[in-house]
Design a protein around this motif. Structure first.
Motif, PDB file in Angstrom:
ATOM      1  N   ALA A  56       1.190  -5.276  -8.055  1.00 50.67           N
ATOM      2  CA  ALA A  56       0.177  -4.421  -7.422  1.00 50.67           C
ATOM      3  C   ALA A  56       0.289  -2.988  -7.912  1.00 50.67           C
ATOM      4  O   ALA A  56      -0.724  -2.329  -8.193  1.00 50.67           O
ATOM      5  CB  ALA A  56       0.327  -4.486  -5.903  1.00 50.67           C
ATOM      6  N   VAL A  57       1.508  -2.498  -8.026  1.00 53.25           N
ATOM      7  CA  VAL A  57       1.713  -1.121  -8.511  1.00 53.25           C
ATOM      8  C   VAL A  57       1.257  -1.000  -9.959  1.00 53.25           C
ATOM      9  O   VAL A  57       0.552  -0.048 -10.327  1.00 53.25           O
ATOM     10  CB  VAL A  57       3.191  -0.700  -8.356  1.00 53.25           C
ATOM     11  CG1 VAL A  57       3.442   0.629  -9.062  1.00 53.25           C
ATOM     12  CG2 VAL A  57       3.568  -0.599  -6.884  1.00 53.25           C
ATOM     13  N   SER A 103       0.826  -1.216   0.000  1.00 53.06           N
ATOM     14  CA  SER A 103       0.000   0.000   0.000  1.00 53.06           C
ATOM     15  C   SER A 103       0.854   1.258   0.000  1.00 53.06           C
ATOM     16  O   SER A 103       0.513   2.258  -0.646  1.00 53.06           O
ATOM     17  CB  SER A 103      -0.933   0.000   1.207  1.00 53.06           C
ATOM     18  OG  SER A 103      -0.190  -0.013   2.422  1.00 53.06           O
ATOM     19  N   GLN A 104       1.971   1.216   0.713  1.00 58.88           N
ATOM     20  CA  GLN A 104       2.872   2.371   0.748  1.00 58.88           C
ATOM     21  C   GLN A 104       3.531   2.595  -0.606  1.00 58.88           C
ATOM     22  O   GLN A 104       3.693   3.737  -1.042  1.00 58.88           O
ATOM     23  CB  GLN A 104       3.942   2.167   1.828  1.00 58.88           C
ATOM     24  CG  GLN A 104       3.415   2.185   3.239  1.00 58.88           C
ATOM     25  CD  GLN A 104       4.500   1.848   4.252  1.00 58.88           C
ATOM     26  OE1 GLN A 104       5.129   0.791   4.191  1.00 58.88           O
ATOM     27  NE2 GLN A 104       4.734   2.762   5.172  1.00 58.88           N
ATOM     28  N   HIS A 105       3.912   1.506  -1.259  1.00 61.80           N
ATOM     29  CA  HIS A 105       4.501   1.642  -2.591  1.00 61.80           C
ATOM     30  C   HIS A 105       3.502   2.254  -3.568  1.00 61.80           C
ATOM     31  O   HIS A 105       3.856   3.120  -4.383  1.00 61.80           O
ATOM     32  CB  HIS A 105       4.977   0.281  -3.106  1.00 61.80           C
ATOM     33  CG  HIS A 105       6.326  -0.125  -2.630  1.00 61.80           C
ATOM     34  ND1 HIS A 105       7.468   0.585  -2.924  1.00 61.80           N
ATOM     35  CD2 HIS A 105       6.726  -1.179  -1.869  1.00 61.80           C
ATOM     36  CE1 HIS A 105       8.513  -0.015  -2.380  1.00 61.80           C
ATOM     37  NE2 HIS A 105       8.086  -1.086  -1.727  1.00 61.80           N
ATOM     38  N   ILE A 106       2.273   1.815  -3.490  1.00 56.78           N
ATOM     39  CA  ILE A 106       1.248   2.340  -4.398  1.00 56.78           C
ATOM     40  C   ILE A 106       1.066   3.838  -4.178  1.00 56.78           C
ATOM     41  O   ILE A 106       1.037   4.627  -5.138  1.00 56.78           O
ATOM     42  CB  ILE A 106      -0.075   1.587  -4.206  1.00 56.78           C
ATOM     43  CG1 ILE A 106       0.048   0.157  -4.745  1.00 56.78           C
ATOM     44  CG2 ILE A 106      -1.220   2.326  -4.905  1.00 56.78           C
ATOM     45  CD1 ILE A 106      -1.149  -0.719  -4.428  1.00 56.78           C
ATOM     46  N   GLU A 107       0.954   4.253  -2.924  1.00 59.45           N
ATOM     47  CA  GLU A 107       0.780   5.676  -2.633  1.00 59.45           C
ATOM     48  C   GLU A 107       2.007   6.479  -3.041  1.00 59.45           C
ATOM     49  O   GLU A 107       1.887   7.604  -3.545  1.00 59.45           O
ATOM     50  CB  GLU A 107       0.474   5.878  -1.149  1.00 59.45           C
ATOM     51  CG  GLU A 107      -0.897   5.371  -0.730  1.00 59.45           C
ATOM     52  CD  GLU A 107      -2.007   5.933  -1.605  1.00 59.45           C
ATOM     53  OE1 GLU A 107      -2.041   7.173  -1.794  1.00 59.45           O
ATOM     54  OE2 GLU A 107      -2.825   5.143  -2.113  1.00 59.45           O
ATOM     55  N   VAL A 144       4.171   5.776  -5.479  1.00 55.11           N
ATOM     56  CA  VAL A 144       4.209   5.893  -6.939  1.00 55.11           C
ATOM     57  C   VAL A 144       3.180   6.911  -7.417  1.00 55.11           C
ATOM     58  O   VAL A 144       3.457   7.726  -8.308  1.00 55.11           O
ATOM     59  CB  VAL A 144       3.993   4.517  -7.599  1.00 55.11           C
ATOM     60  CG1 VAL A 144       3.746   4.665  -9.094  1.00 55.11           C
ATOM     61  CG2 VAL A 144       5.201   3.611  -7.343  1.00 55.11           C
ATOM     62  N   LYS A 145       2.004   6.893  -6.838  1.00 53.35           N
ATOM     63  CA  LYS A 145       0.989   7.874  -7.216  1.00 53.35           C
ATOM     64  C   LYS A 145       1.466   9.299  -6.961  1.00 53.35           C
ATOM     65  O   LYS A 145       1.248  10.213  -7.776  1.00 53.35           O
ATOM     66  CB  LYS A 145      -0.307   7.608  -6.451  1.00 53.35           C
ATOM     67  CG  LYS A 145      -1.103   6.428  -6.943  1.00 53.35           C
ATOM     68  CD  LYS A 145      -2.388   6.286  -6.137  1.00 53.35           C
ATOM     69  CE  LYS A 145      -3.277   5.189  -6.665  1.00 53.35           C
ATOM     70  NZ  LYS A 145      -4.522   5.051  -5.852  1.00 53.35           N
ATOM     71  N   SER A 146       2.118   9.516  -5.815  1.00 53.61           N
ATOM     72  CA  SER A 146       2.606  10.861  -5.501  1.00 53.61           C
ATOM     73  C   SER A 146       3.701  11.290  -6.457  1.00 53.61           C
ATOM     74  O   SER A 146       3.792  12.468  -6.838  1.00 53.61           O
ATOM     75  CB  SER A 146       3.115  10.916  -4.054  1.00 53.61           C
ATOM     76  OG  SER A 146       4.304  10.161  -3.888  1.00 53.61           O
ATOM     77  N   LEU A 147       4.543  10.356  -6.889  1.00 54.72           N
ATOM     78  CA  LEU A 147       5.603  10.677  -7.843  1.00 54.72           C
ATOM     79  C   LEU A 147       5.016  11.021  -9.213  1.00 54.72           C
ATOM     80  O   LEU A 147       5.508  11.916  -9.902  1.00 54.72           O
ATOM     81  CB  LEU A 147       6.588   9.509  -7.951  1.00 54.72           C
ATOM     82  CG  LEU A 147       7.399   9.201  -6.678  1.00 54.72           C
ATOM     83  CD1 LEU A 147       8.245   7.953  -6.872  1.00 54.72           C
ATOM     84  CD2 LEU A 147       8.282  10.384  -6.286  1.00 54.72           C
ATOM     85  N   ILE A 148       3.965  10.307  -9.587  1.00 55.06           N
ATOM     86  CA  ILE A 148       3.276  10.628 -10.840  1.00 55.06           C
ATOM     87  C   ILE A 148       2.688  12.040 -10.764  1.00 55.06           C
ATOM     88  O   ILE A 148       2.794  12.827 -11.710  1.00 55.06           O
ATOM     89  CB  ILE A 148       2.180   9.592 -11.135  1.00 55.06           C
ATOM     90  CG1 ILE A 148       2.809   8.232 -11.440  1.00 55.06           C
ATOM     91  CG2 ILE A 148       1.310  10.047 -12.305  1.00 55.06           C
ATOM     92  CD1 ILE A 148       1.790   7.102 -11.547  1.00 55.06           C
ATOM     93  N   ASP A 149       2.114  12.377  -9.626  1.00 55.91           N
ATOM     94  CA  ASP A 149       1.537  13.716  -9.443  1.00 55.91           C
ATOM     95  C   ASP A 149       2.604  14.806  -9.540  1.00 55.91           C
ATOM     96  O   ASP A 149       2.320  15.926  -9.984  1.00 55.91           O
ATOM     97  CB  ASP A 149       0.831  13.810  -8.093  1.00 55.91           C
ATOM     98  CG  ASP A 149      -0.453  12.998  -8.042  1.00 55.91           C
ATOM     99  OD1 ASP A 149      -0.977  12.638  -9.123  1.00 55.91           O
ATOM    100  OD2 ASP A 149      -0.929  12.711  -6.918  1.00 55.91           O
ATOM    101  N   LEU A 150       3.824  14.484  -9.143  1.00 54.73           N
ATOM    102  CA  LEU A 150       4.922  15.458  -9.233  1.00 54.73           C
ATOM    103  C   LEU A 150       5.419  15.642 -10.666  1.00 54.73           C
ATOM    104  O   LEU A 150       6.120  16.609 -10.950  1.00 54.73           O
ATOM    105  CB  LEU A 150       6.082  15.021  -8.342  1.00 54.73           C
ATOM    106  CG  LEU A 150       5.893  15.175  -6.834  1.00 54.73           C
ATOM    107  CD1 LEU A 150       7.043  14.517  -6.079  1.00 54.73           C
ATOM    108  CD2 LEU A 150       5.770  16.639  -6.448  1.00 54.73           C
ATOM    109  N   GLY A 151       5.086  14.697 -11.538  1.00 51.54           N
ATOM    110  CA  GLY A 151       5.478  14.829 -12.934  1.00 51.54           C
ATOM    111  C   GLY A 151       6.439  13.780 -13.445  1.00 51.54           C
ATOM    112  O   GLY A 151       6.839  13.818 -14.613  1.00 51.54           O
TER     113      GLY A 151
END
Length: 379
Positions: A169-170, A134-138, A140-147
């Motif tokens: 899972a990711v 779950s931490q990895h998923i969150e 990766v999502k935050s890194l995508i949001d950063l660009g």
């Protein structure tokens, strides 16, 4: 022009990390790091031009009285590795300082002097830790949001199939919106960790291939060129490695056997590459139809190593991206770019503009951090 004085610059106080850090490659028995340090050479010339380079432990006496423009001779004498005694001096930081001087003397960034082929380079966010799914998923999502458009996950769990579960899972969560890269870290050392066999590495590679992973990094030790070649031939994704390869010439067996689809030299880690070495290995790799994605070490000297890496790779055509260690709250600009008033950061395309100041492209602000200055030598 000649070198007349060399100083060491180092942080007076530790650069504290937000929490204890044990990267994946040190799991499960490695110690925790709580702070970073930085150490630089400050190299003076008789014409008042000053160059900076990361202090890797190389002897600054190698620069005594040297004309910085004789940098090719310096590299061949101390970093080339073709013959006994021509490497192992950990001189890459000194070479970077020489390039910084040359660029400043010409009032151009090094990439322009060497014939730049582009002005910005894509990067991938290199995470560093083993987290819960779950931490990895969150993350990766935050890194995508950063660009970021490409993200690297680490493997090194006791059960390799638990590693595969994380990647699966990711991928299921974010789809194919980004490139996923995976580092198995099978070339590092541990007294406890059970390293993969060739069979395990092959099985894991096939599973990751089905998940559309862009590259699998170091699924076997770098010297197992036959095993790496077998894996490379059996999957569509790229097999990458080489951050610990000591010299340019030591990539020869990997190129001849097809062990690596992507070479990952580090400008400073082995101490023998520097800007000239990165360009040399990139040119040779291109003859074999191979790509180069340099490894960049995440620590207190990161900012200057990244800047020099970008200058080199802006001049070659077979580098699709460069590593950018980023793993909040530990690997962040506040801990790895402390002497830059403006940190090096990505644009909306997930790329970095090649630093454009004369020299290696950056303006070091010694006032950003309390520094201890010591004299190495002076003429």
């Amino acid at each position: 022009m000649k070198i007349t004085r060399v100083e060491f610059l180092a942080n007076k106080e530790p650069i504290h990390l937000a929490e204890p850090w044990r990267p994946a490659w040190k799991e499960p028995d490695g110690g925790y790091t709580t702070s970073f340090n930085l150490s630089l050479y400050k190299v003076y010339t008789d014409q008042g031009i000053i160059g900076y380079g990361p202090n890797l432990g190389g002897d600054p006496e190698l620069l005594r009285g040297l004309n910085p423009f004789h940098i090719g001779q310096f590299w061949h004498n101390y970093m080339g590795g073709r013959r006994a005694g021509n490497s192992g001096k950990r001189a890459a930081g000194l070479e970077i300082a020489l390039w910084d001087i040359i660029g400043k003397a010409a009032q151009q960034p090094v990439s322009q002097l060497l014939g730049a082929s582009r002005q910005k380079i894509p990067v991938y966010a290199a995470t560093s830790r083993l987290l819960e799914i779950s931490q990895h998923i969150e993350q990766v999502k935050s890194l995508i949001d950063l660009g970021f458009k490409a993200i690297k996950l680490r493997l090194h769990r006791p059960d390799p199939w638990s590693d595969v579960e994380v990647v699966e899972a990711v991928r299921n969560e974010v789809g194919d919106t980004i490139e996923l890269l995976v580092d198995a870290n099978q070339n590092n050392s541990s007294e406890v960790y059970k390293f993969w066999s060739r069979r395990t590495a092959q099985q894991v590679a096939r599973e990751l291939d089905l998940l559309n992973v862009y590259f699998l990094e170091e699924p076997l030790p770098r010297n197992d060129v036959e095993g790496l070649a077998e894996i490379s031939a059996s999957v569509d994704m790229f097999i990458a490695g080489g951050e610990h390869v000591p010299t340019v010439d030591d990539f020869k067996s990997h190129l001849l056997t097809g062990s690596y689809d992507i070479l990952q030299p580090d400008i400073t880690l082995a101490g023998n590459f520097g800007i000239i070495g990165l360009r040399n290995v990139s040119n040779v790799a291109d003859f074999f139809g191979k790509l180069v994605i340099p490894h960049v070490t995440g620590n207190g000297n990161f900012f200057i190593m990244l800047a020099a890496t970008l200058q080199a790779m802006a001049t070659v055509d077979n580098c699709p991206m460069v590593e950018f260690p980023y793993d909040p709250p530990i690997l962040i600009p506040e801990t790895m770019q402390t002497l830059l008033a403006e940190p090096i950061w990505i644009d909306t395309d997930g790329a970095i503009e090649v630093p454009s100041q004369p020299g290696i492209g950056i303006e070091i602000d010694e006032g950003q951090l309390a520094l201890e200055v010591s004299l190495a030598w002076e003429i």
